[in-house]
Write a protein that holds these residues in place. Structure first.
Motif, PDB file in Angstrom:
ATOM      1  N   ARG A 128      39.471 -52.409 -23.388  1.00 30.81           N
ATOM      2  CA  ARG A 128      40.177 -52.602 -22.120  1.00 30.81           C
ATOM      3  C   ARG A 128      39.562 -53.729 -21.287  1.00 30.81           C
ATOM      4  O   ARG A 128      39.992 -53.967 -20.157  1.00 30.81           O
ATOM      5  CB  ARG A 128      40.163 -51.306 -21.311  1.00 30.81           C
ATOM      6  N   GLY A 129      38.586 -54.399 -21.874  1.00 28.98           N
ATOM      7  CA  GLY A 129      37.969 -55.526 -21.178  1.00 28.98           C
ATOM      8  C   GLY A 129      36.875 -55.130 -20.214  1.00 28.98           C
ATOM      9  O   GLY A 129      36.360 -55.974 -19.473  1.00 28.98           O
ATOM     10  N   GLN A 130      36.481 -53.856 -20.200  1.00 38.49           N
ATOM     11  CA  GLN A 130      35.411 -53.398 -19.315  1.00 38.49           C
ATOM     12  C   GLN A 130      34.052 -53.684 -19.942  1.00 38.49           C
ATOM     13  O   GLN A 130      33.827 -53.416 -21.119  1.00 38.49           O
ATOM     14  CB  GLN A 130      35.551 -51.900 -19.055  1.00 38.49           C
ATOM     15  N   VAL A 131      33.152 -54.221 -19.139  1.00 40.42           N
ATOM     16  CA  VAL A 131      31.811 -54.554 -19.614  1.00 40.42           C
ATOM     17  C   VAL A 131      30.861 -53.430 -19.222  1.00 40.42           C
ATOM     18  O   VAL A 131      30.754 -53.066 -18.045  1.00 40.42           O
ATOM     19  CB  VAL A 131      31.319 -55.890 -19.023  1.00 40.42           C
ATOM     20  N   ARG A 132      30.185 -52.853 -20.213  1.00 37.67           N
ATOM     21  CA  ARG A 132      29.245 -51.767 -19.980  1.00 37.67           C
ATOM     22  C   ARG A 132      27.840 -52.201 -20.406  1.00 37.67           C
ATOM     23  O   ARG A 132      27.671 -52.914 -21.406  1.00 37.67           O
ATOM     24  CB  ARG A 132      29.657 -50.521 -20.757  1.00 37.67           C
ATOM     25  N   LYS A 133      26.839 -51.718 -19.668  1.00 32.97           N
ATOM     26  CA  LYS A 133      25.443 -52.041 -19.975  1.00 32.97           C
ATOM     27  C   LYS A 133      24.796 -50.864 -20.698  1.00 32.97           C
ATOM     28  O   LYS A 133      25.006 -49.705 -20.325  1.00 32.97           O
ATOM     29  CB  LYS A 133      24.670 -52.354 -18.695  1.00 32.97           C
ATOM     30  N   TYR A 134      23.994 -51.193 -21.727  1.00 34.99           N
ATOM     31  CA  TYR A 134      23.364 -50.148 -22.530  1.00 34.99           C
ATOM     32  C   TYR A 134      21.916 -50.520 -22.841  1.00 34.99           C
ATOM     33  O   TYR A 134      21.528 -51.694 -22.808  1.00 34.99           O
ATOM     34  CB  TYR A 134      24.106 -49.953 -23.859  1.00 34.99           C
TER      35      TYR A 134
END
Length: 559
Positions: free
Chosen positions: A332-338
């Motif tokens: 969905r184009g969401q950027v998540r940090k891990y």
């Protein structure tokens, strides 16, 4: 009633090949001696030579001997000879005294040292010779290796570098190109500096994956080398292996000796270069270094704006590797940090596969920050917890304190002997050459005892938790607690505070729950002042080892 005996044997790396120094031989001699003396053997303990040294105080089996003595499990210790217990006279005297105070005598197979002035003198002379021999062996080995390298020899410990064979040419040890592996090395340089089939330069991870997919044997399992049971066979290339090949100057024709590792890393001026057959051109090697440096700059820039509270401070609780901070964009184009372990199957960066899942950085960071606020917002509770830790450490440090007392008493006795000897020397009542030799040995022993005393004191200073440190920690916690709420909305002071406290985290999955083990330092060696909400200043004394209070916790994030 027969005396109960423990047999003790030890070998170190410089004993290899020396007659009678192997463990089996030592134990056999000690066994025959104990049986002859009528001792009842209750245990046979032996130190192998993997990392063991006669100059080290914390040898595993010697520690077991002291524990058994404390428990009253035996009456006499039987080593083969005096340098098997230690080649350091100060340590040997401390160990013997510690055993004697626990009701255990030391009976050497080779050498009779009665508790008389003559017996103690003979023992000291023998121990001094053993210590001298050890130092000379180390010195001769180091000097011999250096002379061999300066003469053009390549010294290889274990396997030679990937792409080479260790050979003898005109009486000299050197490297010869192993053509099958050399092709792989050239391929790695080509892919990294010029590109693959599509003309695009490949990353370290892409090269590792490509080599694995091609089924090319790795450095660890090439040439069918048999590995021990504690070391997994490598069927996958890692980015670390690829990087090591790209940074090694050996492949451009220059092998170096004496570089050192980690904290012992020596300046380049101290390295000794030896020419070897190159596998890649110097131009190709330089191009690889330029791209590696370019990528380092980009990496630093990538994370400059990213907010990871414990970036470069997180360890995988499953495989102990340092975890990396990363971003992933979902469909969905969401950027998540891990936070991610580099050995996970999806990355393929290491020869082993780790099953640790991804951890949301925001979730980990929020839990750690909340833990830190809770621990530091109640100084009274913090003080009570630290007092309990203080008591636990005092109990753990009791054996070291005991050894320190013994060392100080032995030191005082020898200093008194030295003073009496100086008086005799001045009066001229004894031959000066005899007194001078004895004076030199006493001064050497006193220096060793002073060094041993300093080691014990340093250990206690680093491991003990004093009442003053607890009071300081409480005061610092009060200072921090008043300002932590104002840091909630600003990442910079929170990250700075994490660095000041040297906060570390370990991520793991236990019983299907994601957990975080966290620790930080709060003590005099890192003194800080919380200023305005957006600023934290620090006064760091640059000590290599943090001392003072260590706060620890286990946080459960959920399933």
């Amino acid at each position: 009633m027969n005396k109960r005996a423990v047999l003790y044997a030890r070998v170190s790396s410089d004993d290899r090949g020396r007659d009678g120094r192997n463990l089996a031989g030592q134990l056999e001699m000690a066994r025959e001696y104990a049986q002859k003396k009528g001792y009842a053997i209750v245990a046979e303990l032996a130190e192998d030579d993997r990392g063991a040294s006669g100059a080290s105080f914390e040898l595993p089996k010697l520690g077991e001997v002291l524990e058994m003595a404390e428990a009253g499990d035996f009456d006499v210790l039987v080593p083969r000879e005096i340098d098997r217990l230690s080649r350091n006279l100060a340590k040997q005297l401390v160990v013997e005294e510690e055993l004697q105070r626990k009701g255990v005598e030391v009976d050497y197979v080779l050498g009779d040292y009665p508790d008389t002035p003559e017996g103690r003198l003979n023992k000291h002379i023998r121990a001094t010779i053993a210590e001298y021999e050890r130092e000379k062996i180390i010195e001769r080995m180091a000097r011999g290796r250096q002379l061999k390298v300066k003469a053009g020899n390549v010294i290889v410990h274990g396997k030679p570098p990937y792409g080479y064979n260790a050979v003898k040419v005109d009486g000299k040890s050197t490297l010869a190109v192993h053509e099958e592996e050399a092709k792989v090395v050239r391929l790695i340089y080509h892919w990294y500096t010029e590109g693959g089939d599509d003309g695009q330069r490949m990353s370290l991870a892409a090269i590792a994956r490509k080599l694995t997919q091609m089924g090319i044997p790795t450095y660890m399992n090439s040439r069918d080398v048999k590995l021990d049971n504690n070391r997994p066979r490598a069927d996958r290339w890692s980015t670390a292996t690829v990087r090591n090949i790209l940074v090694s100057e050996t492949y451009s024709g220059t092998w170096h000796w004496g570089k050192g590792i980690g904290p012992s890393r020596k300046p380049r001026s101290a390295w000794v270069p030896v020419e070897v057959p190159p596998i890649v051109s110097s131009e190709s090697w330089e191009a690889a270094q330029e791209r590696l440096e370019e990528n380092r700059r980009k990496f630093r820039g990538t994370f400059k704006a990213a907010e990871y509270l414990v970036r470069q401070r997180v360890t995988c609780g499953h495989c102990a590797l340092a975890m990396s901070a990363c971003t992933i964009t979902n469909p969905r184009g969401q950027v998540r940090k891990y936070y991610r372990c580099p050995a996970t199957k999806e990355r393929g960066k290491y020869y082993r596969e780790c099953d640790l899942p991804l951890f949301h950085a925001s979730e980990v960071d929020a839990a750690i920050w909340q833990w830190l606020k809770e621990r530091l917002s109640d100084p009274e509770q913090l003080e009570q917890g630290l007092l309990e830790i203080h008591q636990e450490r005092e109990e753990l440090n009791a054996p070291i304190r005991n050894r320190l007392i013994i060392t100080e008493e032995i030191l005082a006795k020898n200093q008194a002997q030295l003073e009496r000897l100086v008086d005799l020397y001045v009066s001229g009542e004894f031959p000066r050459e005899v007194l001078a030799e004895r004076k030199a040995r006493l001064e050497s022993l006193i220096a060793d005892l002073e060094s041993q005393k300093a080691e014990f004191m340093e250990h206690l200073a680093s491991q003990s938790l004093t009442i003053e440190e607890i009071r300081t920690a409480k005061e610092l916690a009060e200072q921090i607690g008043l300002r932590m709420d104002s840091m909630d909305a600003d990442f910079a002071p929170r990250r700075q505070l994490v660095e000041i406290l040297d906060l570390r985290a370990t991520l793991a999955v236990e019983n299907d729950e994601r957990v975080v083990y966290v620790s930080c330092h709060l003590g005099d060696d890192r003194v800080f002042v919380c200023c305005a909400p957006k600023q934290v200043s620090m006064n760091n004394r640059q000590t290599p080892e943090l001392r003072g209070v260590v706060l620890t916790g286990r946080l459960v994030l959920g399933r």
